[in-house]
Scaffold this motif. Structure first.
Motif, PDB file in Angstrom:
ATOM      1  N   ASP A 154       0.831  -1.206   0.000  1.00 13.40           N
ATOM      2  CA  ASP A 154       0.000   0.000   0.000  1.00 13.40           C
ATOM      3  C   ASP A 154       0.866   1.258   0.000  1.00 13.40           C
ATOM      4  O   ASP A 154       0.511   2.278  -0.588  1.00 13.40           O
ATOM      5  CB  ASP A 154      -0.900   0.047   1.251  1.00 13.40           C
ATOM      6  CG  ASP A 154      -2.082  -0.895   1.125  1.00 13.40           C
ATOM      7  OD1 ASP A 154      -2.355  -1.365  -0.004  1.00 13.40           O
ATOM      8  OD2 ASP A 154      -2.714  -1.183   2.164  1.00 13.40           O
ATOM      9  N   PRO A 190       2.546   1.468  -4.131  1.00 10.34           N
ATOM     10  CA  PRO A 190       1.609   0.785  -5.031  1.00 10.34           C
ATOM     11  C   PRO A 190       2.253   0.272  -6.317  1.00 10.34           C
ATOM     12  O   PRO A 190       1.843  -0.763  -6.840  1.00 10.34           O
ATOM     13  CB  PRO A 190       0.572   1.872  -5.349  1.00 10.34           C
ATOM     14  CG  PRO A 190       0.718   2.888  -4.278  1.00 10.34           C
ATOM     15  CD  PRO A 190       2.129   2.818  -3.787  1.00 10.34           C
ATOM     16  N   ILE A 191       3.305   0.955  -6.772  1.00 11.95           N
ATOM     17  CA  ILE A 191       3.949   0.530  -8.016  1.00 11.95           C
ATOM     18  C   ILE A 191       4.521  -0.884  -7.872  1.00 11.95           C
ATOM     19  O   ILE A 191       4.570  -1.652  -8.832  1.00 11.95           O
ATOM     20  CB  ILE A 191       5.049   1.548  -8.431  1.00 11.95           C
ATOM     21  CG1 ILE A 191       5.606   1.246  -9.820  1.00 11.95           C
ATOM     22  CG2 ILE A 191       6.202   1.596  -7.440  1.00 11.95           C
ATOM     23  CD1 ILE A 191       4.702   1.618 -10.917  1.00 11.95           C
ATOM     24  N   ARG A 223       3.202  -3.266  -6.163  1.00 10.17           N
ATOM     25  CA  ARG A 223       2.099  -4.239  -6.264  1.00 10.17           C
ATOM     26  C   ARG A 223       1.840  -4.550  -7.731  1.00 10.17           C
ATOM     27  O   ARG A 223       1.699  -5.699  -8.120  1.00 10.17           O
ATOM     28  CB  ARG A 223       0.850  -3.677  -5.583  1.00 10.17           C
ATOM     29  CG  ARG A 223      -0.329  -4.613  -5.681  1.00 10.17           C
ATOM     30  CD  ARG A 223      -1.524  -4.143  -4.876  1.00 10.17           C
ATOM     31  NE  ARG A 223      -1.475  -4.638  -3.519  1.00 10.17           N
ATOM     32  CZ  ARG A 223      -1.532  -3.877  -2.432  1.00 10.17           C
ATOM     33  NH1 ARG A 223      -1.629  -2.577  -2.549  1.00 10.17           N
ATOM     34  NH2 ARG A 223      -1.485  -4.410  -1.233  1.00 10.17           N
ATOM     35  N   GLU A 224       1.849  -3.474  -8.537  1.00 10.97           N
ATOM     36  CA  GLU A 224       1.626  -3.675  -9.981  1.00 10.97           C
ATOM     37  C   GLU A 224       2.730  -4.535 -10.593  1.00 10.97           C
ATOM     38  O   GLU A 224       2.516  -5.212 -11.583  1.00 10.97           O
ATOM     39  CB  GLU A 224       1.690  -2.325 -10.708  1.00 10.97           C
ATOM     40  CG  GLU A 224       0.444  -1.489 -10.594  1.00 10.97           C
ATOM     41  CD  GLU A 224       0.730  -0.071 -11.114  1.00 10.97           C
ATOM     42  OE1 GLU A 224       1.520   0.095 -12.063  1.00 10.97           O
ATOM     43  OE2 GLU A 224       0.145   0.876 -10.527  1.00 10.97           O
ATOM     44  N   ARG A 225       3.937  -4.429 -10.018  1.00 12.68           N
ATOM     45  CA  ARG A 225       5.093  -5.074 -10.659  1.00 12.68           C
ATOM     46  C   ARG A 225       5.617  -6.275  -9.880  1.00 12.68           C
ATOM     47  O   ARG A 225       6.785  -6.636 -10.012  1.00 12.68           O
ATOM     48  CB  ARG A 225       6.212  -4.048 -10.807  1.00 12.68           C
ATOM     49  CG  ARG A 225       5.688  -2.894 -11.585  1.00 12.68           C
ATOM     50  CD  ARG A 225       6.712  -2.047 -12.179  1.00 12.68           C
ATOM     51  NE  ARG A 225       6.019  -1.090 -13.023  1.00 12.68           N
ATOM     52  CZ  ARG A 225       6.488  -0.621 -14.151  1.00 12.68           C
ATOM     53  NH1 ARG A 225       7.636  -1.030 -14.594  1.00 12.68           N
ATOM     54  NH2 ARG A 225       5.784   0.235 -14.848  1.00 12.68           N
ATOM     55  N   ARG A 226       4.771  -6.872  -9.131  1.00 17.82           N
ATOM     56  CA  ARG A 226       5.148  -8.005  -8.273  1.00 17.82           C
ATOM     57  C   ARG A 226       5.997  -9.063  -8.946  1.00 17.82           C
ATOM     58  O   ARG A 226       6.889  -9.636  -8.343  1.00 17.82           O
ATOM     59  CB  ARG A 226       3.867  -8.697  -7.817  1.00 17.82           C
ATOM     60  CG  ARG A 226       3.447  -8.346  -6.430  1.00 17.82           C
ATOM     61  CD  ARG A 226       2.159  -9.072  -6.148  1.00 17.82           C
ATOM     62  NE  ARG A 226       2.196  -9.667  -4.837  1.00 17.82           N
ATOM     63  CZ  ARG A 226       1.286  -9.407  -3.907  1.00 17.82           C
ATOM     64  NH1 ARG A 226       0.310  -8.555  -4.142  1.00 17.82           N
ATOM     65  NH2 ARG A 226       1.367  -9.990  -2.756  1.00 17.82           N
ATOM     66  N   GLN A 237       7.823  -8.662 -11.690  1.00 11.07           N
ATOM     67  CA  GLN A 237       8.913  -8.150 -12.518  1.00 11.07           C
ATOM     68  C   GLN A 237      10.270  -8.404 -11.848  1.00 11.07           C
ATOM     69  O   GLN A 237      10.380  -8.388 -10.613  1.00 11.07           O
ATOM     70  CB  GLN A 237       8.706  -6.636 -12.714  1.00 11.07           C
ATOM     71  CG  GLN A 237       9.635  -6.067 -13.763  1.00 11.07           C
ATOM     72  CD  GLN A 237       9.259  -4.631 -14.132  1.00 11.07           C
ATOM     73  OE1 GLN A 237       8.087  -4.233 -14.070  1.00 11.07           O
ATOM     74  NE2 GLN A 237      10.260  -3.854 -14.518  1.00 11.07           N
ATOM     75  N   GLN A 296      12.029   2.918  -8.720  1.00  6.73           N
ATOM     76  CA  GLN A 296      11.315   1.696  -8.312  1.00  6.73           C
ATOM     77  C   GLN A 296      12.233   0.797  -7.490  1.00  6.73           C
ATOM     78  O   GLN A 296      11.805   0.192  -6.515  1.00  6.73           O
ATOM     79  CB  GLN A 296      10.791   0.965  -9.550  1.00  6.73           C
ATOM     80  CG  GLN A 296       9.679   1.733 -10.252  1.00  6.73           C
ATOM     81  CD  GLN A 296       9.478   1.280 -11.687  1.00  6.73           C
ATOM     82  OE1 GLN A 296      10.173   0.399 -12.190  1.00  6.73           O
ATOM     83  NE2 GLN A 296       8.513   1.889 -12.365  1.00  6.73           N
TER      84      GLN A 296
END
Ligand code: ATP
Length: 233
Positions: A118, A121-122, A124-127, A129, A138
């Motif tokens: 939380d 958040p970036i 979470r989107e890129r878990r 990667q 990042q």
């Protein structure tokens, strides 16, 4: 105080770099160390983490002494350093890097993985990667997130703004604010005094291995000497 450093002397191969530094960080406080290139900022963090030899003085974390060569034990007690070069596992995914961070947690509770995602958040989107394929900002977020997985009581950040735009730096600082609000102490080293003095509660100005000035961040930000030397006024 969570961290108390008294008259610390330390250096490399017998050469003294820190000439008697005293500083402290309490729980729920952000403390900045600012200063020019080579002033000894990174050496201070590395000595606290047990990676550089102490020549004298003391480092106490939560009442216990911290010594050289015991960095993994120091981490297990909840004192974590995020080094300037982040030291991520580049060929592992975001998710696996986070899981590795939970190693050594030793029953301390802190942020859950969900709370950490939380904050960033970036991630979470890129878990899924690979860490090495992410941008500098990042990767910085992942390095901090990974440290949080270990439930730190004191988090040390070495130049987290390196390679980041001012906007991304604010994103990282925003997360640092949330970490402070959870009662974690944060010791942050920055060359970018302008931004970090807006984040920190207190700061120390390091010059040639000694503390030249210290005080609340707002007082230091308006100090003429700090403005002339570090804020480009
Ligand atoms: P920077 O922003 O450049 O990292 P700094 O304030 O963090 O600056 P340090 O990295 O702590 O400064 O370096 C302080 C001094 O210690 C410098 O003169 C540097 O050359 C020296 N030094 C740093 N690391 C080592 C090492 N591993 N071996 C020998 N000398 C070192």
């Amino acid at each position: 105080m969570l961290l108390e450093i008294d008259d610390l002397r330390a250096g490399y191969h017998g050469l003294e770099i820190l000439h008697g530094i005293s500083l402290s960080v309490d729980a729920g406080e952000v403390v900045a160390i600012v200063g020019a290139n080579g002033a000894g900022k990174s050496t201070t963090l590395k000595t606290i983490a047990g990676e550089v030899k102490q020549h004298g003085g003391s480092v106490r974390f939560d009442g216990g002494a911290v010594g050289y060569g015991r960095s993994h034990l120091v981490a297990q007690r909840g004192l974590m350093l995020v080094p300037e070069h982040r030291a991520l596992f580049g060929s592992l995914t975001v998710e696996d890097n986070l899981r590795m961070g939970a190693w050594g947690k030793k029953g301390r509770t802190g942020f859950s993985e969900d709370e950490i995602l939380d904050l960033f958040p970036i991630l979470r989107e890129r878990r899924q990667q690979l860490a090495e394929t992410m941008s500098g900002g990042q990767q910085q977020m992942l390095a901090i997130a990974r440290a949080l997985m270990g439930a730190p009581r004191l988090l040390m950040l070495d130049e987290p703004s390196t390679g980041l735009s001012p906007k991304l730096t604010w994103d990282v600082f925003h997360a640092v604010n949330a970490i402070r609000d959870r009662g974690v102490g944060v010791l942050i080293v920055e060359q970018n005094a302008h931004q970090v003095l807006q984040l920190a509660d207190r700061a120390y100005v390091l010059e040639s291995g000694s503390v030249a000035l210290d005080g609340t961040a707002s007082v230091l930000a308006s100090d003429a000497r700090v403005q002339a030397a570090y804020l480009g006024h």
